[in-house]
Enzyme design. Sequence first.
Site, PDB file in Angstrom:
ATOM      1  N   ASP A  14      51.457  80.948  -7.986  1.00 21.67           N
ATOM      2  CA  ASP A  14      51.584  79.697  -8.233  1.00 21.67           C
ATOM      3  C   ASP A  14      50.405  78.851  -8.289  1.00 21.67           C
ATOM      4  O   ASP A  14      50.700  77.737  -9.367  1.00 21.67           O
ATOM      5  CB  ASP A  14      52.413  80.003  -6.894  1.00 21.67           C
ATOM      6  CG  ASP A  14      53.451  80.650  -6.412  1.00 21.67           C
ATOM      7  OD1 ASP A  14      54.257  80.423  -7.744  1.00 21.67           O
ATOM      8  OD2 ASP A  14      53.430  80.954  -5.481  1.00 21.67           O
ATOM      9  N   ARG A  94      45.962  81.427   7.307  1.00 21.18           N
ATOM     10  CA  ARG A  94      46.170  80.682   6.579  1.00 21.18           C
ATOM     11  C   ARG A  94      45.333  79.603   7.317  1.00 21.18           C
ATOM     12  O   ARG A  94      45.126  77.844   7.000  1.00 21.18           O
ATOM     13  CB  ARG A  94      48.241  80.554   6.906  1.00 21.18           C
ATOM     14  CG  ARG A  94      48.383  80.810   5.761  1.00 21.18           C
ATOM     15  CD  ARG A  94      47.800  81.178   4.673  1.00 21.18           C
ATOM     16  NE  ARG A  94      49.327  82.178   3.583  1.00 21.18           N
ATOM     17  CZ  ARG A  94      48.396  82.481   2.645  1.00 21.18           C
ATOM     18  NH1 ARG A  94      46.937  82.554   2.442  1.00 21.18           N
ATOM     19  NH2 ARG A  94      48.795  83.198   1.833  1.00 21.18           N
ATOM     20  N   ASP A 123      54.604  80.015   5.527  1.00 17.73           N
ATOM     21  CA  ASP A 123      53.269  79.088   4.773  1.00 17.73           C
ATOM     22  C   ASP A 123      53.149  77.520   4.957  1.00 17.73           C
ATOM     23  O   ASP A 123      51.875  76.859   5.698  1.00 17.73           O
ATOM     24  CB  ASP A 123      52.189  80.179   3.968  1.00 17.73           C
ATOM     25  CG  ASP A 123      52.331  80.867   4.323  1.00 17.73           C
ATOM     26  OD1 ASP A 123      51.888  81.621   5.311  1.00 17.73           O
ATOM     27  OD2 ASP A 123      51.750  82.268   2.733  1.00 17.73           O
ATOM     28  N   SER A 175      55.518  89.280  -4.850  1.00 19.07           N
ATOM     29  CA  SER A 175      54.445  88.108  -4.434  1.00 19.07           C
ATOM     30  C   SER A 175      53.348  89.169  -3.594  1.00 19.07           C
ATOM     31  O   SER A 175      53.486  89.220  -2.380  1.00 19.07           O
ATOM     32  CB  SER A 175      54.782  87.313  -4.216  1.00 19.07           C
ATOM     33  OG  SER A 175      53.988  86.370  -3.341  1.00 19.07           O
TER      34      SER A 175
END
Length: 401
Positions: A14, A94, A123, A175
């Site tokens: 990504d 995160r 996320d 992923s």
Amino acid sequence: MPEKVVLAYSGGLDTSIIIPWLKENYDYQVIAMVADVGQGDDLDAVVEKAYATGASKVVVEDMRQEFLTDYVFPAIMAGAVYEHKYLLGTSLARPVIARHQVNVALEQGATAVAHGCTGKGNDQVRFEHAYQALAPELKVIAPWREWRLKSREDCLDYAEERGIAVAASRGKIHSRDRNLLHISHEGGELEDPANSPLETTWQITASPQSAPDREERVEISFERGVPVAVNGTRCDPVTLLEKLNEAGGRNAIGRVDLVENRFVGIKSRGCYETPGGTLLLTAHRELEALCLDRELMHFKQHVALKYAELVYFGFWFTPLRESLDAFVASTQQQVSGSIALRLYKGNIAIESRHSEHSMYRTDLSSFTMGEGYDQKDAAGFIRILGLPARSRALLRQEVTK
């Protein structure tokens, strides 16, 4: 002079295509911030790739120790587990990444931040809630909510058209997110909950079948709830978790296959490997069982559920999380000692428990009668306890006469 945007950059599929996409669709200088949270990547190669795909500057931030001491260890002390299984490996990373990203943006005079999170996932909330809490003046760019790409296959096509090398392929479509605490796996065969994960899906833990045919002993020592030593040797936080990851991984500890409820309302399926974290959580719980008062321990279980939910939903930078941390820290003042575990083919057995603050007393718990507890006292205790039950029973008898 073009304005600047700071992208949280990993070098994965990504974010590899986001740099050229930003340059094609926005008049920005793109600063790539690479977060080292212990994912094990070749950071030099990641930096080189960021420049090659159009970054004007790359900033590498080593967050490993901060990630553990300020995020992972507090969650372990809280006992935070989401929906019975998930130890929050990605969720905890995160906010520390977002905090550093915001700091880089402010230091570099950027007016925007960007991330590679999809519009379906958790996320995006975790990053953007952090941005708003820390620097609400920054513009947020979320390419997955803007571009016409709809799938990972579309992203692969985009990368191929621009000559961008990526590790993902049409035959290797998982992923993954990795840090010191865990690695997650989504996509591929896991999208159908009827499918078992392929053995090749797992990355850092042995299968129970291939794990050693003998037990391995691991002792973890804590001071005020914080892990400080493995097998009697004091370690810095990063070394400590690396040792536990190695021991847990080779003994098939920490595999989780979970259908979970995302914050956006979607059920998703993921597999997680958290070997060292599983050992920490198990040992910490056993130590608390020795050292905490019953009412405090039971109330803390409610706090653990709320803490896990806050972390999973992305509400790290909130007064409630800060207040819960203060409560948890107060519960840990006497949680010091050592727990020895025996690991065998995915199983964890407790070998021994030691603490100077242990509330366990053999003179009370033993079947042998002693002076510390008069069993005759139990009769009055039970009778007072049963008073409401007796009252209801007497009332029913009077009504039925």
